[in-house]
Scaffold this motif. Structure first.
Motif, PDB file in Angstrom:
ATOM      1  N   LYS A 136      48.758  43.582  33.284  1.00 22.36           N
ATOM      2  CA  LYS A 136      48.867  43.568  34.745  1.00 22.36           C
ATOM      3  C   LYS A 136      48.685  42.169  35.305  1.00 22.36           C
ATOM      4  CE  LYS A 136      48.145  48.195  36.496  1.00 22.36           C
ATOM      5  NZ  LYS A 136      47.536  48.996  37.578  1.00 22.36           N
ATOM      6  N   TRP A 137      47.769  41.399  34.716  1.00 21.80           N
ATOM      7  CA  TRP A 137      47.612  40.007  35.159  1.00 21.80           C
ATOM      8  C   TRP A 137      48.904  39.235  34.925  1.00 21.80           C
ATOM      9  CZ3 TRP A 137      43.895  39.088  38.320  1.00 21.80           C
ATOM     10  CH2 TRP A 137      42.603  39.590  38.150  1.00 21.80           C
ATOM     11  N   VAL A 138      49.490  39.434  33.746  1.00 22.37           N
ATOM     12  CA  VAL A 138      50.700  38.686  33.371  1.00 22.37           C
ATOM     13  C   VAL A 138      51.874  39.061  34.277  1.00 22.37           C
ATOM     14  CG1 VAL A 138      52.427  38.315  31.560  1.00 22.37           C
ATOM     15  CG2 VAL A 138      49.987  38.364  30.976  1.00 22.37           C
ATOM     16  N   VAL A 139      52.108  40.357  34.453  1.00 24.74           N
ATOM     17  CA  VAL A 139      53.237  40.801  35.280  1.00 24.74           C
ATOM     18  C   VAL A 139      53.041  40.365  36.733  1.00 24.74           C
ATOM     19  CG1 VAL A 139      54.486  42.801  36.183  1.00 24.74           C
ATOM     20  CG2 VAL A 139      53.787  42.748  33.785  1.00 24.74           C
TER      21      VAL A 139
ATOM     22  N   HIS B 233      38.580  37.271  37.706  1.00 26.61           N
ATOM     23  CA  HIS B 233      38.185  38.096  36.557  1.00 26.61           C
ATOM     24  C   HIS B 233      36.795  37.736  36.031  1.00 26.61           C
ATOM     25  CE1 HIS B 233      38.446  40.365  32.841  1.00 26.61           C
ATOM     26  NE2 HIS B 233      38.219  39.252  32.149  1.00 26.61           N
ATOM     27  N   TYR B 234      36.595  36.460  35.710  1.00 27.55           N
ATOM     28  CA  TYR B 234      35.366  36.052  35.025  1.00 27.55           C
ATOM     29  C   TYR B 234      34.173  35.889  35.959  1.00 27.55           C
ATOM     30  CZ  TYR B 234      38.284  35.207  30.948  1.00 27.55           C
ATOM     31  OH  TYR B 234      39.143  35.361  29.889  1.00 27.55           O
ATOM     32  N   TYR B 235      34.425  35.499  37.212  1.00 27.02           N
ATOM     33  CA  TYR B 235      33.305  35.259  38.128  1.00 27.02           C
ATOM     34  C   TYR B 235      33.075  36.432  39.084  1.00 27.02           C
ATOM     35  CZ  TYR B 235      30.231  32.868  41.432  1.00 27.02           C
ATOM     36  OH  TYR B 235      29.161  32.529  42.232  1.00 27.02           O
ATOM     37  N   LEU B 236      34.171  37.021  39.573  1.00 28.15           N
ATOM     38  CA  LEU B 236      34.031  38.100  40.556  1.00 28.15           C
ATOM     39  C   LEU B 236      34.087  39.489  39.920  1.00 28.15           C
ATOM     40  CD1 LEU B 236      36.230  36.589  43.422  1.00 28.15           C
ATOM     41  CD2 LEU B 236      33.738  36.492  43.165  1.00 28.15           C
ATOM     42  N   GLY B 237      34.345  39.540  38.631  1.00 25.03           N
ATOM     43  CA  GLY B 237      34.244  40.814  37.918  1.00 25.03           C
ATOM     44  C   GLY B 237      35.405  41.769  38.108  1.00 25.03           C
ATOM     45  N   ILE B 238      36.585  41.268  38.401  1.00 17.67           N
ATOM     46  CA  ILE B 238      37.761  42.131  38.546  1.00 17.67           C
ATOM     47  C   ILE B 238      38.401  42.314  37.172  1.00 17.67           C
ATOM     48  CG2 ILE B 238      39.989  42.463  39.675  1.00 17.67           C
ATOM     49  CD1 ILE B 238      37.501  42.537  41.512  1.00 17.67           C
ATOM     50  N   ASN B 239      38.259  43.504  36.626  1.00 18.37           N
ATOM     51  CA  ASN B 239      38.762  43.785  35.279  1.00 18.37           C
ATOM     52  C   ASN B 239      40.083  44.541  35.341  1.00 18.37           C
ATOM     53  OD1 ASN B 239      36.502  42.677  33.788  1.00 18.37           O
ATOM     54  ND2 ASN B 239      35.320  44.440  34.531  1.00 18.37           N
TER      55      ASN B 239
ATOM     56  N   TYR C 124      52.138  46.859  42.842  1.00 20.52           N
ATOM     57  CA  TYR C 124      52.193  46.953  41.381  1.00 20.52           C
ATOM     58  C   TYR C 124      50.788  47.132  40.802  1.00 20.52           C
ATOM     59  CZ  TYR C 124      52.268  45.548  36.534  1.00 20.52           C
ATOM     60  OH  TYR C 124      52.056  45.518  35.174  1.00 20.52           O
ATOM     61  N   LEU C 125      49.829  46.381  41.319  1.00 21.65           N
ATOM     62  CA  LEU C 125      48.461  46.495  40.805  1.00 21.65           C
ATOM     63  C   LEU C 125      47.860  47.857  41.116  1.00 21.65           C
ATOM     64  CD1 LEU C 125      46.986  42.969  41.674  1.00 21.65           C
ATOM     65  CD2 LEU C 125      47.634  43.847  39.422  1.00 21.65           C
ATOM     66  N   ASP C 126      48.191  48.403  42.290  1.00 23.76           N
ATOM     67  CA  ASP C 126      47.618  49.696  42.687  1.00 23.76           C
ATOM     68  C   ASP C 126      48.285  50.879  41.993  1.00 23.76           C
ATOM     69  OD1 ASP C 126      45.864  48.400  44.349  1.00 23.76           O
ATOM     70  OD2 ASP C 126      47.044  48.726  46.174  1.00 23.76           O
ATOM     71  N   ASN C 127      49.632  50.818  41.884  1.00 23.63           N
ATOM     72  CA  ASN C 127      50.385  51.980  41.418  1.00 23.63           C
ATOM     73  C   ASN C 127      51.093  51.773  40.090  1.00 23.63           C
ATOM     74  OD1 ASN C 127      49.763  53.181  43.981  1.00 23.63           O
ATOM     75  ND2 ASN C 127      51.436  51.996  44.887  1.00 23.63           N
ATOM     76  N   GLY C 128      51.124  50.525  39.615  1.00 22.19           N
ATOM     77  CA  GLY C 128      51.835  50.250  38.364  1.00 22.19           C
ATOM     78  C   GLY C 128      53.339  50.270  38.516  1.00 22.19           C
TER      79      GLY C 128
END
Length: 247
Positions: free
Chosen positions: A133-136, A122-128, A211-215
């Protein structure tokens, strides 16, 4: 419960002494994630971000394999070799507490790996991504490694320490490479890919990335991982019975 705290304290001491496992389980996966992000840094930003996002899950899954299939069984074997486990049998400490603190040690180490890897992504590679979603995703990864805990316990039955080390390395590296964590499954021949996609490592990766792609949470992946837990548990019961006969 008075015996639980000393056991946890002892595991903390063993974790500090076994710093090598933290290097293999945390630092190396993060290092590889940084390398992969540089190799595939060109192209449309959306595609690059998606690749880094999937690589993040791959490396965190690999970290779980390392902890559950190497650190965990090797820790159990080390206690057996040094007679720590035998000594506990002659104390009021319940056996379930012994295994409980072992699992807690691995889960805490793995949780640290998840937090640090997600943080770098997130902080270095810029994945927002939304916090939810991070928690799940983290919870799904923690849940999914239960499959590998049972396999790790099964591996701990190997009598020779040298053989255990070899088998553990082969097992978790094979699951990593053949499960699509290092090499995308799309690169394998179609017939082989149909088989490899059902490996537990591939199913855990699929569970989180879908999950990350489709929720949505893939129920089929959870069911397949549950089947692996059942199969490995049956093998544990069978092997433990034969081991008792040998003793």
């Amino acid at each position: 419960m008075k015996t639980l705290y000393p056991l946890l304290k002892n595991e903390l001491i063993l974790t500090k002494r076994g710093f090598q496992s933290l290097i293999f389980g945390i630092i190396l996966p993060i290092g590889f994630l940084l390398i992969f992000s540089q190799v595939y840094s060109t192209g449309p930003r959306a595609i690059v971000n998606h690749y880094i996002q999937q690589s993040t899950i791959s490396m965190v899954t690999y970290s779980g394999l390392c902890f559950c299939l190497f650190t965990f069984p090797y820790s159990l074997k080390d206690d057996e070799t040094n007679n720590r486990k035998r000594t506990l049998l002659h104390t009021p400490v319940p056996q379930w507490q012994y295994y409980f603190v072992k699992i807690i040690r691995i889960l805490v180490s793995y949780l640290l790996a998840i937090i640090l890897t997600f943080g770098v992504s997130h902080y270095y590679l810029g994945i927002n991504l939304p916090v939810g979603k991070w928690v799940v995703s983290g919870l799904l990864l923690l849940l999914g490694v239960s499959c590998f805990f049972v396999l790790g316990y099964l591996l701990s039955f190997i009598k020779s320490t040298e053989l255990l080390s070899t088998v553990c390395n082969i097992t978790y590296l094979s699951l990593a490479m053949l499960g699509g964590l290092w090499i995308p499954l799309s690169e394998f021949p179609k017939t082989l890919r149909r088989v490899l996609q059902y490996l537990p490592s591939a199913q855990l990766w699929k569970l989180v990335t879908n999950y990350l792609d489709n929720g949505k949470i893939t129920v089929n992946s959870i069911a397949i991982l549950g089947i692996y837990v059942l199969l490995f548990s049956i093998l544990v019961v069978i092997v433990s019975k034969f081991r008792k006969k040998d003793l």
